[in-house]
Design a protein around this motif. Sequence first.
Motif, short mmCIF file in Angstrom:
data_model
loop_
_atom_site.label_atom_id
_atom_site.label_comp_id
_atom_site.label_asym_id
_atom_site.label_seq_id
_atom_site.Cartn_x
_atom_site.Cartn_y
_atom_site.Cartn_z
N LYS A 181 0.64 -1.28 -0.06
CA LYS A 181 0.04 -0.06 0.08
C LYS A 181 0.80 1.41 0.02
CE LYS A 181 -2.27 -0.71 3.79
NZ LYS A 181 -1.46 -1.81 4.05
N SER A 182 1.89 1.27 0.80
CA SER A 182 2.53 2.45 1.18
C SER A 182 3.63 2.84 -0.33
CB SER A 182 3.56 2.45 2.44
OG SER A 182 2.94 2.42 3.51
N THR A 183 3.96 1.75 -0.87
CA THR A 183 4.70 1.74 -2.09
C THR A 183 3.87 2.38 -3.24
OG1 THR A 183 6.11 0.03 -1.45
CG2 THR A 183 6.06 0.62 -3.65
N SER A 184 2.59 1.78 -3.40
CA SER A 184 1.76 2.25 -4.29
C SER A 184 1.09 3.77 -4.14
CB SER A 184 0.60 1.13 -4.43
OG SER A 184 0.82 -0.12 -4.61
N ALA A 185 0.94 3.94 -2.81
CA ALA A 185 0.28 5.48 -2.66
C ALA A 185 1.58 6.27 -2.93
CB ALA A 185 -0.06 5.27 -1.00
N SER A 186 2.65 5.94 -2.53
CA SER A 186 4.00 6.92 -2.80
C SER A 186 4.24 7.08 -4.00
CB SER A 186 4.98 6.29 -2.11
OG SER A 186 4.91 6.35 -0.52
N ALA A 187 4.06 5.81 -4.99
CA ALA A 187 4.39 5.82 -6.46
C ALA A 187 3.17 6.79 -7.09
CB ALA A 187 4.38 4.64 -6.83
N PHE A 188 1.98 6.61 -6.69
CA PHE A 188 0.96 7.53 -7.37
C PHE A 188 1.00 8.88 -6.92
CE2 PHE A 188 -3.22 9.50 -7.06
CZ PHE A 188 -3.63 9.44 -8.49
N ALA A 189 1.58 9.11 -5.71
CA ALA A 189 1.93 10.56 -5.30
C ALA A 189 3.00 11.23 -6.16
CB ALA A 189 2.01 10.63 -3.88
N LEU A 190 3.87 10.53 -6.50
CA LEU A 190 4.92 10.74 -7.18
C LEU A 190 4.88 11.01 -8.34
CD1 LEU A 190 8.04 11.52 -7.03
CD2 LEU A 190 8.31 9.02 -7.48
N THR A 191 4.06 10.19 -8.86
CA THR A 191 3.37 10.43 -10.43
C THR A 191 2.70 11.68 -10.66
OG1 THR A 191 3.43 7.88 -10.92
CG2 THR A 191 2.34 9.15 -12.41
N SER A 192 1.86 11.86 -9.62
CA SER A 192 0.82 12.87 -9.69
C SER A 192 1.66 14.16 -9.60
CB SER A 192 -0.02 12.91 -8.43
OG SER A 192 -0.91 14.28 -8.35
N ALA A 193 2.84 14.29 -8.90
CA ALA A 193 3.54 15.55 -8.46
C ALA A 193 4.38 15.66 -9.69
CB ALA A 193 4.38 15.20 -7.45
N ARG A 194 4.96 14.71 -10.52
CA ARG A 194 5.74 14.95 -11.83
C ARG A 194 4.75 15.21 -12.91
NH1 ARG A 194 10.31 10.21 -10.83
NH2 ARG A 194 11.54 11.68 -9.36
N LYS A 195 3.41 15.10 -12.77
CA LYS A 195 2.45 15.45 -13.76
C LYS A 195 2.17 17.29 -13.48
CE LYS A 195 1.94 12.13 -16.72
NZ LYS A 195 2.18 12.59 -18.02
N GLY A 196 2.83 17.82 -12.49
CA GLY A 196 2.52 19.00 -12.21
C GLY A 196 1.53 19.31 -11.32
N GLN A 197 1.12 18.35 -10.65
CA GLN A 197 -0.11 18.59 -9.76
C GLN A 197 0.53 19.00 -8.27
OE1 GLN A 197 -2.35 18.89 -11.81
NE2 GLN A 197 -3.91 17.87 -10.36
N LYS A 198 0.39 19.79 -7.79
CA LYS A 198 0.69 19.91 -6.19
C LYS A 198 0.03 18.97 -5.25
CE LYS A 198 1.51 23.16 -2.26
NZ LYS A 198 1.27 24.70 -1.94
N THR A 199 0.99 17.86 -4.72
CA THR A 199 0.27 16.70 -4.12
C THR A 199 0.78 16.80 -2.67
OG1 THR A 199 0.30 15.46 -6.22
CG2 THR A 199 0.25 14.34 -4.27
N LEU A 200 -0.05 16.19 -1.78
CA LEU A 200 0.01 15.93 -0.40
C LEU A 200 -0.10 14.47 -0.20
CD1 LEU A 200 0.79 16.96 2.57
CD2 LEU A 200 -1.85 17.23 2.68
N LEU A 201 0.91 13.84 0.23
CA LEU A 201 0.90 12.23 0.67
C LEU A 201 0.69 12.29 2.24
CD1 LEU A 201 1.16 9.23 0.01
CD2 LEU A 201 3.85 9.47 0.02
#
Length: 314
Positions: free
Chosen positions: A20-40
Motif C-alpha cells: 500500500k505505502s509503495t503504491s500510494a507513494s508511487a501514485f503521489a510521485l506520479t501526480s507530482a511529476r505531472k505538475g499537480q501539487k500533491t500531499l501524501l
Amino acid sequence: MKKIVNKQIVFFGGKGGVGKSTSASAFALTSARKGQKTLLVSTDPAHNVGDIFHKRLSGNPKRLTENLFAIEIDPNEETKRYLDGVKDNLKGLVKAKMVEEVHRQIDLAGSSPGADEAAMFDRLVSIILDEKGSFDTIVFDTAPTGHTIRLLTLPELMGAWIDGMLKRRENLNKNFSAWMGDGEPVEDPIYDILDKRKERFAEVRKILLDDELTEYVFVLNAERLPILETEKAVETLRKHDLLVNTLVVNKLLPDVEDSSFLRKRKEQEKEYIQMIDKKFNQQEKIFIPLLDGDVSTLEALDRISEAMQEELFQ
C-alpha cells in the motif's frame, strides 16, 4: 486514461504487506511529476512513507520532491491534541472546583478503545477540509483493511451520534427554558460546538461520497487471501455508499522460461488474475510488476512510478 488521475482525494487501502505505502507513494510521485501539487498523508501507525523517501516526517507537510509534500500522522500526538481540544471547549463551562476531575476523566477516556481512531478521524477531517484548497491532489496511505474501513465509515457514524447528542441538548434546553418560565431560548455553548462539528462531518461525508472528487483504491497481490479480503472490504464499503473503483494488482512476476519454480508460480498467478477479473469486473485495474529488489530508494520508487504511469495513461 484511468479515472483515478482526475480525482482530488485518493485513498489507498488493503491487506498488510501487499504494498500500500509503495503504491500510494508511487501514485503521489506520479501526480507530482505531472505538475499537480500533491500531499501524501500516512495514517498507518507503522509509517513507511518516510522510510521510502529517506525523510523524517511529522504532522506538518514536508517537501519531498518538486510538487510533492508528505505528512505522517502520529496517533499518540493526535489523541493528545484531540483531548486538549475537548478540554479547551469545556473552559468556562465547568465549575472551577470540578475542572481537575473533568480533566482526569477526559485523560482516562484517552486510553479507552476507539479514542485513537476518533483522534485520527478528527485529523483526517481537518486535512480534507483545510488542506484541499492548498493542494491539487491529496493521497492517503492508510493502515491495513479493518482500520481503513472504520476510519472511512466514521463520518456516517459520528454524524448519527452527534444528531442524537444535539436532540438531547435541545430537549434539555427547552425543558430548562420552560422551567425558567420566560420561554426565552437558552444559550448553550456545548450545543453550538456540537452543531459546528456536525457541519464539518457532514461536509467531509459529502466529499467522501462524491466520486467526482474522491477515489478509493485497494492494493492486493495475485494471491488467494488478499483477493478474498479485498472482496469483503469492497462489499463493506459499498454498504456505506463508498465505492472502490480501482485496484492495484501489485508484485506481478516476470515472464520466465528458465525456472520451473517460477513458471509454476506464474501459472498460479495467472489463475488468480483471472479470479480478480471475475470478482472485480466493475473496477479498473492497475498492474504493477515485482522489482528485483526492495523499494527502499527513490530510484526504485521511480521504476514503480513509471510502471504506474504507463497503466494510468494507457
